[in-house]
Design a protein around this motif. Structure first.
Motif, short mmCIF file in Angstrom:
data_model
loop_
_atom_site.label_atom_id
_atom_site.label_comp_id
_atom_site.label_asym_id
_atom_site.label_seq_id
_atom_site.Cartn_x
_atom_site.Cartn_y
_atom_site.Cartn_z
N ASN A 174 0.90 -1.20 0.07
CA ASN A 174 -0.09 0.06 -0.12
C ASN A 174 0.96 1.43 0.10
O ASN A 174 0.87 2.09 0.91
CB ASN A 174 -0.83 0.03 1.31
CG ASN A 174 -2.01 0.97 0.95
OD1 ASN A 174 -2.59 1.42 -0.22
ND2 ASN A 174 -2.68 1.29 2.22
N ARG A 222 1.46 7.12 -2.09
CA ARG A 222 0.20 6.48 -2.81
C ARG A 222 0.52 6.12 -4.20
O ARG A 222 0.97 7.08 -4.69
CB ARG A 222 -1.06 6.99 -2.52
CG ARG A 222 -1.57 7.13 -1.10
CD ARG A 222 -2.14 5.97 -0.57
NE ARG A 222 -2.46 5.84 0.80
CZ ARG A 222 -3.04 4.95 1.62
NH1 ARG A 222 -3.16 3.97 0.82
NH2 ARG A 222 -3.47 5.19 2.80
N ARG A 223 -0.06 4.97 -4.92
CA ARG A 223 0.14 5.00 -6.25
C ARG A 223 -0.97 5.65 -6.76
O ARG A 223 -2.20 5.58 -6.56
CB ARG A 223 -0.08 3.30 -6.66
CG ARG A 223 1.13 2.32 -6.22
CD ARG A 223 0.71 1.04 -6.62
NE ARG A 223 -0.33 0.58 -5.89
CZ ARG A 223 -0.50 -0.15 -4.76
NH1 ARG A 223 0.47 0.00 -3.90
NH2 ARG A 223 -1.61 -0.49 -4.24
N THR A 226 -3.48 2.54 -11.28
CA THR A 226 -4.11 1.14 -10.77
C THR A 226 -3.29 -0.06 -11.64
O THR A 226 -2.87 0.25 -12.75
CB THR A 226 -5.59 0.96 -11.12
OG1 THR A 226 -6.47 2.07 -10.37
CG2 THR A 226 -6.06 -0.62 -10.77
N TRP A 227 -2.85 -0.84 -10.63
CA TRP A 227 -2.10 -2.15 -11.16
C TRP A 227 -3.12 -3.25 -11.24
O TRP A 227 -4.07 -3.56 -10.33
CB TRP A 227 -1.08 -2.57 -10.18
CG TRP A 227 0.15 -1.94 -10.55
CD1 TRP A 227 0.46 -0.53 -9.94
CD2 TRP A 227 1.28 -2.57 -11.13
NE1 TRP A 227 1.89 -0.12 -10.33
CE2 TRP A 227 2.41 -1.32 -10.89
CE3 TRP A 227 1.79 -3.45 -11.77
CZ2 TRP A 227 3.59 -1.48 -11.49
CZ3 TRP A 227 3.13 -3.69 -12.19
CH2 TRP A 227 3.85 -2.32 -12.26
N ASP A 228 -2.89 -4.01 -12.35
CA ASP A 228 -4.03 -5.48 -12.32
C ASP A 228 -3.03 -6.79 -11.80
O ASP A 228 -1.65 -6.70 -12.38
CB ASP A 228 -4.34 -5.57 -13.87
CG ASP A 228 -5.11 -4.90 -14.46
OD1 ASP A 228 -6.02 -4.28 -13.68
OD2 ASP A 228 -5.02 -4.42 -15.53
N SER A 254 -7.66 -7.87 -2.49
CA SER A 254 -8.84 -7.10 -3.01
C SER A 254 -9.41 -5.87 -2.40
O SER A 254 -10.04 -5.01 -2.81
CB SER A 254 -10.18 -8.02 -3.11
OG SER A 254 -9.68 -9.06 -4.03
N PRO A 257 -6.38 -0.47 -1.87
CA PRO A 257 -6.74 0.74 -3.17
C PRO A 257 -5.58 0.59 -4.24
O PRO A 257 -4.31 0.12 -3.93
CB PRO A 257 -6.62 1.92 -2.45
CG PRO A 257 -5.68 1.66 -1.24
CD PRO A 257 -5.81 0.50 -0.81
N GLY A 258 -5.96 0.75 -5.23
CA GLY A 258 -5.14 0.77 -6.69
C GLY A 258 -4.68 -0.59 -6.99
O GLY A 258 -3.82 -0.60 -7.96
N ILE A 259 -5.44 -1.51 -6.83
CA ILE A 259 -5.21 -3.11 -7.05
C ILE A 259 -6.19 -3.58 -7.58
O ILE A 259 -7.30 -3.61 -7.04
CB ILE A 259 -4.47 -3.70 -6.14
CG1 ILE A 259 -3.11 -3.13 -5.65
CG2 ILE A 259 -4.29 -5.15 -6.74
CD1 ILE A 259 -2.53 -3.87 -4.63
N ASN A 260 -6.37 -4.05 -8.75
CA ASN A 260 -7.61 -4.78 -9.42
C ASN A 260 -7.24 -6.19 -9.41
O ASN A 260 -6.10 -6.52 -10.14
CB ASN A 260 -7.86 -4.15 -10.82
CG ASN A 260 -8.90 -5.12 -11.58
OD1 ASN A 260 -9.88 -5.32 -10.95
ND2 ASN A 260 -8.66 -5.46 -12.75
N ARG A 311 1.41 -2.48 -16.39
CA ARG A 311 1.15 -2.46 -15.24
C ARG A 311 0.35 -3.47 -14.68
O ARG A 311 -0.77 -3.56 -14.24
CB ARG A 311 0.05 -1.12 -15.05
CG ARG A 311 1.06 0.22 -15.29
CD ARG A 311 0.06 1.46 -14.96
NE ARG A 311 0.15 1.55 -13.48
CZ ARG A 311 1.28 1.72 -12.77
NH1 ARG A 311 2.31 2.22 -13.41
NH2 ARG A 311 1.11 1.95 -11.52
#
Length: 389
Positions: A174, A222-223, A226-228, A254, A257-260, A311
């Motif tokens: 994070n 903070r990023r 978004t990263w997958d 999950s 934040p910032g992560i899919n 990403r």
């Protein structure tokens, strides 16, 4: 009586009297040593509990087991002892580690799944990773009531693991430390020991002791993008423990934040579990352990989900024993590597946390651009944090 044999024999070889050694060997050997070794009054409970569970081994091999010495009608007051009674008694007689092993044997080897149908028994079970894995492997043979009990056990195990891992993932993933800015959040994970030392160098006494008055903390960046993170998890029969941790990691990620997060389970087909990625218990209750392994198909499916290669992280969790086309697998990995996708191959770990995997396939994957390692969940969190920073 395999559960206690190793510990008892090891203890018997130590500094104990002959009587104590004979007592322990009697518990190890069970009824087959009854003619030579007697059971003392203090061991009646141990003997009954062990016989109730492990006499099932002899029965399965066609041996006749005498009635009256187990946990049946010969019990005081003529009580018929159920699996719940056995569970209650064993839990009070044996050390925790031994009791946990007996629970696993009861479910995985001797079919005492009726434990899961009793609410009190479910609460009495000692939750552990080993027990959850054993229960997951027999899930297909459970009726609805036992399946509900299994879900409650897995829920407790998952909660324990999440409690241990969430902080590690949050800290690692994070946001990275920004040492150029001071933080008002005075928490341990933001502690900047280098700047703290420099700030207090003028407070060192003649004996070399430093009085720390100015404690420095660093902010975290903070990023912005978004990263997958695509988790591709082998659900063949040998992967139950790895599947458990993978589902928990997906659930934790999950919530960041910032992560899919995308989650795919595979054997010879691929199942999209992304809509359940935030619910590891349902993932584990839905997974179908067993079957073959087609890693090439799974990685090809993951490749088709990539939107922004630079990403995207693809983490393959497997023992790398490929049942599909190795050449197709390697070709897919090469394409993703050349497009900029970051890939990690997480090798399966056995019960002793030792890596168990096809080293030949792993080596070929590494040569094609996938980083391959046998990592604990904690180390995976650190690796992911380094990639996303």
């Amino acid at each position: 009586m395999s559960t206690v044999s190793a510990s008892a024999s090891a203890s018997a070889s130590g500094s104990v009297s002959d009587d104590e050694a004979a007592r322990r060997w009697r518990l190890v050997l069970g009824r087959y040593a009854a003619d030579q070794l007697s059971v003392g009054p203090q061991d009646d409970g141990l003997e009954r509990s062990l016989r109730y569970l492990y006499d099932r081994e002899y029965t399965a091999r066609g041996h006749r087991v005498e009635q009256g010495a187990g946990l049946g009608g010969s019990q005081p007051h003529g009580v018929d002892v159920t699996a719940l009674r056995w569970l209650d008694e064993a839990g009070g007689l044996f050390p925790r580690e031994t009791f946990e092993r007996m629970q696993v044997d009861a479910v995985s080897r001797y079919g005492l799944t009726d434990l899961l149908q009793d609410d009190a028994a479910v609460e009495a079970l000692e939750p552990s990773r080993e027990l959850a894995v054993a229960m997951m492997q027999v899930r297909g043979a459970l009726n609805d009531r036992a399946a509900a009990g299994l879900r409650r056990v897995i829920q407790r195990v998952v909660e324990d693991i999440v409690k241990r891992l969430r902080t590690r993932f949050t800290t690692a993933v994070n946001g990275r430390i920004d040492r150029s800015r001071r933080s008002m959040h005075r928490v341990a994970r933001n502690f900047d020991w280098k700047r703290t030392l420099r700030a207090n160098l003028g407070r060192v006494d003649a004996d070399g002791r430093m009085t720390v008055q100015d404690v420095r903390f660093s902010a975290r960046t903070r990023r912005a993008l978004t990263w997958d993170v695509i988790l591709v998890v082998d659900q063949s029969g040998s992967m139950a423990a790895s599947l458990l941790y993978s589902a928990v990691c997906a659930g934790i990620l999950s919530g960041l934040p910032g992560i899919n997060v995308q989650l795919y389970l595979f054997d010879t087909s691929v199942v999209d579990m992304s809509h359940l990625a935030d619910d590891p218990v349902t993932v584990l209750m839905t997974a179908q352990l067993g079957g073959g392994t087609d890693i090439a198909r799974a990685m090809r499916h993951a490749e088709q989900q990539v939107r922004n290669p630079s990403r995207t992280v693809v983490a393959l969790v497997s023992d790398f024993y490929e049942g599909g086309s190795v050449s197709h697998l390697l070709a897919t990995v090469r394409r993703m590597a050349s497009s900029g996708v970051t890939m990690l191959g997480l090798a399966a770990l056995d019960e002793a946390a030792e890596p168990v995997y096809d080293q030949g396939t792993a080596r070929h994957l590494a040569e094609c651009g996938m980083e391959v390692a046998a990592l604990t969940p904690e180390r995976f969190a650190e690796w992911l944090g380094e990639v996303l920073s």
